[in-house]
Enzyme design. Structure first.
Site, mmCIF file in Angstrom:
data_model
loop_
_atom_site.group_PDB
_atom_site.id
_atom_site.type_symbol
_atom_site.label_atom_id
_atom_site.label_comp_id
_atom_site.label_asym_id
_atom_site.label_seq_id
_atom_site.Cartn_x
_atom_site.Cartn_y
_atom_site.Cartn_z
ATOM 1 N N ALA A 68 65.144 13.101 78.682
ATOM 2 C CA ALA A 68 65.884 13.485 79.883
ATOM 3 C C ALA A 68 64.846 13.763 80.967
ATOM 4 C CB ALA A 68 66.723 14.725 79.598
ATOM 5 N N GLY A 111 65.717 13.030 74.828
ATOM 6 C CA GLY A 111 66.936 12.280 75.135
ATOM 7 C C GLY A 111 66.804 10.793 74.864
ATOM 8 N N GLU A 114 67.546 10.465 71.290
ATOM 9 C CA GLU A 114 68.989 10.729 71.130
ATOM 10 C C GLU A 114 69.828 9.544 71.598
ATOM 11 O OE1 GLU A 114 68.487 14.486 73.276
ATOM 12 O OE2 GLU A 114 69.458 15.465 71.581
ATOM 13 N N GLU A 134 61.715 18.749 72.507
ATOM 14 C CA GLU A 134 62.333 19.743 73.391
ATOM 15 C C GLU A 134 61.777 21.154 73.199
ATOM 16 O OE1 GLU A 134 63.986 17.348 71.855
ATOM 17 O OE2 GLU A 134 65.468 16.472 73.199
HETATM 18 C C1 HXC Z 1 60.406 13.332 83.913
HETATM 19 C C2 HXC Z 1 58.658 12.104 83.064
HETATM 20 C C3 HXC Z 1 59.130 12.296 81.746
HETATM 21 C C4 HXC Z 1 60.318 13.049 81.576
HETATM 22 C C5 HXC Z 1 57.344 11.119 81.644
HETATM 23 N N1 HXC Z 1 57.560 11.366 82.948
HETATM 24 N N2 HXC Z 1 58.286 11.677 80.897
HETATM 25 N N3 HXC Z 1 59.297 12.619 84.121
HETATM 26 N N4 HXC Z 1 60.906 13.550 82.684
HETATM 27 N N5 HXC Z 1 60.860 13.261 80.377
HETATM 28 C C6 HXC Z 1 56.741 10.934 84.101
HETATM 29 C C7 HXC Z 1 55.469 11.743 84.203
HETATM 30 O O1 HXC Z 1 55.728 12.955 84.857
HETATM 31 C C8 HXC Z 1 54.608 10.816 85.015
HETATM 32 O O2 HXC Z 1 55.002 10.899 86.375
HETATM 33 C C9 HXC Z 1 55.015 9.437 84.521
HETATM 34 O O3 HXC Z 1 56.308 9.598 83.908
HETATM 35 C C10 HXC Z 1 54.069 8.899 83.474
HETATM 36 O O4 HXC Z 1 53.950 9.854 82.434
HETATM 37 P P1 HXC Z 1 52.525 10.383 81.902
HETATM 38 O O5 HXC Z 1 52.763 11.677 81.244
HETATM 39 O O6 HXC Z 1 51.504 10.323 82.970
HETATM 40 O O7 HXC Z 1 52.209 9.245 80.813
HETATM 41 P P2 HXC Z 1 51.362 9.376 79.486
HETATM 42 O O8 HXC Z 1 50.120 10.200 79.735
HETATM 43 O O9 HXC Z 1 51.209 7.981 78.978
HETATM 44 O O10 HXC Z 1 52.260 10.229 78.456
HETATM 45 C C11 HXC Z 1 53.471 9.722 78.012
HETATM 46 C C12 HXC Z 1 54.305 10.858 77.339
HETATM 47 C C13 HXC Z 1 54.492 12.009 78.331
HETATM 48 C C14 HXC Z 1 53.639 11.333 76.060
HETATM 49 C C15 HXC Z 1 55.669 10.215 76.971
HETATM 50 O O11 HXC Z 1 54.936 11.483 79.577
HETATM 51 C C16 HXC Z 1 55.471 13.051 77.898
HETATM 52 O O12 HXC Z 1 55.157 13.871 77.049
HETATM 53 N N6 HXC Z 1 56.669 13.059 78.475
HETATM 54 C C17 HXC Z 1 57.678 14.057 78.246
HETATM 55 C C18 HXC Z 1 58.292 13.871 76.883
HETATM 56 C C19 HXC Z 1 59.362 14.932 76.625
HETATM 57 O O13 HXC Z 1 59.069 16.123 76.543
HETATM 58 N N7 HXC Z 1 60.610 14.505 76.497
HETATM 59 C C20 HXC Z 1 61.693 15.381 76.246
HETATM 60 C C21 HXC Z 1 62.290 15.803 77.515
HETATM 61 S S1 HXC Z 1 63.516 17.022 77.266
HETATM 62 P P3 HXC Z 1 53.923 11.172 87.553
HETATM 63 O O14 HXC Z 1 54.774 11.279 88.767
HETATM 64 O O15 HXC Z 1 53.216 12.412 87.179
HETATM 65 O O16 HXC Z 1 53.047 9.956 87.499
HETATM 66 C C22 HXC Z 1 64.848 16.161 76.793
HETATM 67 C C23 HXC Z 1 66.080 16.980 76.615
HETATM 68 C C24 HXC Z 1 67.141 16.179 75.949
HETATM 69 O O17 HXC Z 1 64.853 14.994 76.640
HETATM 70 C C25 HXC Z 1 68.406 16.914 75.950
HETATM 71 C C26 HXC Z 1 69.564 16.137 76.404
HETATM 72 C C27 HXC Z 1 69.383 14.768 76.792
#
Ligand code: HXC
Length: 260
Positions: A68, A111, A114, A134
């Site tokens: 998400a 997400g 999911e 999460e």
């Molecule tokens: C918003 C995101 C994002 C996310 C990545 N980006 N994941 N933005 N929400 N979930 C954005 C980053 O901010 C960044 O933007 C760009 O995408 C590239 O990501 P990087 O982190 O620079 O890439 P990398 O170093 O290759 O790392 C990849 C990654 C990491 C390991 C996937 O991005 C990451 O950990 N993402 C979050 C994963 C996460 O926690 N997901 C769960 C979310 S909570 P900028 O602008 O900085 O370049 C969730 C709740 C679900 O999903 C509940 C209901 C649906």
């Protein structure tokens, strides 16, 4: 129609497969409201289209979806989440009556994982990374992570994945039954489309009943599920496609299903 954050197309030799590609590369397909809304709309349209027998959802080779959208949700409140019905749009994917295959390359986190699990079948590229991170950002899975992993992989795996937040590989996902098959990343979408074409070659009516019956396995006791299945099996004998399918077998020819 033209979408902003997904690309929808009709593919397959017989043009009977809907392919939806998440297309928000700058954010690794993070599932912001606008993307989920495009996705739900594309899936709903394909579901309504009589020529489409199955749907494939995919992302890019780098990311199926990284979760998400953290930036979009970070400042929301309990009240606003309830009031706007946060995540309600997502239900349109799991409610689709046509089979959906998730073709997962790269990150399928939070997400994203999911969303893949809302689909009926998951095919993974060999470099896919799944996970429910999460808890590492102070929340819990909200679109089925705790429930669907538990049901498909059991308690210990579900607890380990959801409580640790650790990602896991395509091989691990296949071993635990979350993923059906693994393919080289560049072959993945073709293989998913091939499977979708095979599914779409059957009667859409019968396929919808079959999907509904398998889904019952996750909703009911074994006895209720068995009796539901038997009734639907009985009911297929009131369709033209059952008559045609069995007649074609006897005549040693390919069936011509009419979705009736
Ligand atoms: C918003 C995101 C994002 C996310 C990545 N980006 N994941 N933005 N929400 N979930 C954005 C980053 O901010 C960044 O933007 C760009 O995408 C590239 O990501 P990087 O982190 O620079 O890439 P990398 O170093 O290759 O790392 C990849 C990654 C990491 C390991 C996937 O991005 C990451 O950990 N993402 C979050 C994963 C996460 O926690 N997901 C769960 C979310 S909570 P900028 O602008 O900085 O370049 C969730 C709740 C679900 O999903 C509940 C209901 C649906």
């Amino acid at each position: 129609p033209k979408y902003e954050l997904v690309e929808a197309s009709v593919v397959g030799e017989k043009k009977n497969v809907g392919l939806v590609r998440l297309n928000r590369p700058k954010a690794l397909n993070a599932l912001c409201d606008a993307l989920v809304s495009d996705l739900a709309q594309a899936v709903t349209l394909l579901e309504k289209s009589p020529s489409i027998g199955a749907i494939v959802i995919t992302g890019s080779e780098k990311a199926f979806a990284a979760g998400a959208d953290i930036k979009e949700m970070k400042d929301t409140s309990f009240a606003s989440n309830v009031n706007v019905g946060l995540l309600q749009e997502w239900d349109k994917i799991s409610a689709c009556k046509k089979p959906i295959i998730a073709a997962v390359n790269g990150y399928a986190l939070g997400g994203g994982c999911e969303l893949a699990m809302m689909c009926d079948i998951i095919y993974a590229g060999d470099k896919a990374r799944f996970g429910q991170p999460e808890v590492t950002i102070g929340t819990i899975p909200g679109a089925g992570g705790t429930q669907r992993i538990a049901r498909s992989c059991g308690k210990s795996k579900a607890m380990e994945i959801c409580l640790s937040g650790n990602p896991f590989t395509a091989e691990e996902a296949e071993r635990m039954g979350l993923v059906s098959k693994i393919f080289p990343a560049d072959k993945l979408v073709d293989e998913a489309v091939k499977l979708a074409e095979k599914i779409a070659s059957h009667s859409p009516l019968i396929i919808a009943l079959c999907k509904e019956s398998v889904k019952k396995a996750f909703e009911t006791s074994l006895n209720e599920g068995l009796s539901f299945e038997k009734r639907i099996f009985h009911a297929t004998f009131s369709t033209n496609d059952q008559k045609e399918g069995m007649q074609a077998f006897v005549e040693k020819r390919a069936p011509k299903f009419t979705n009736s």
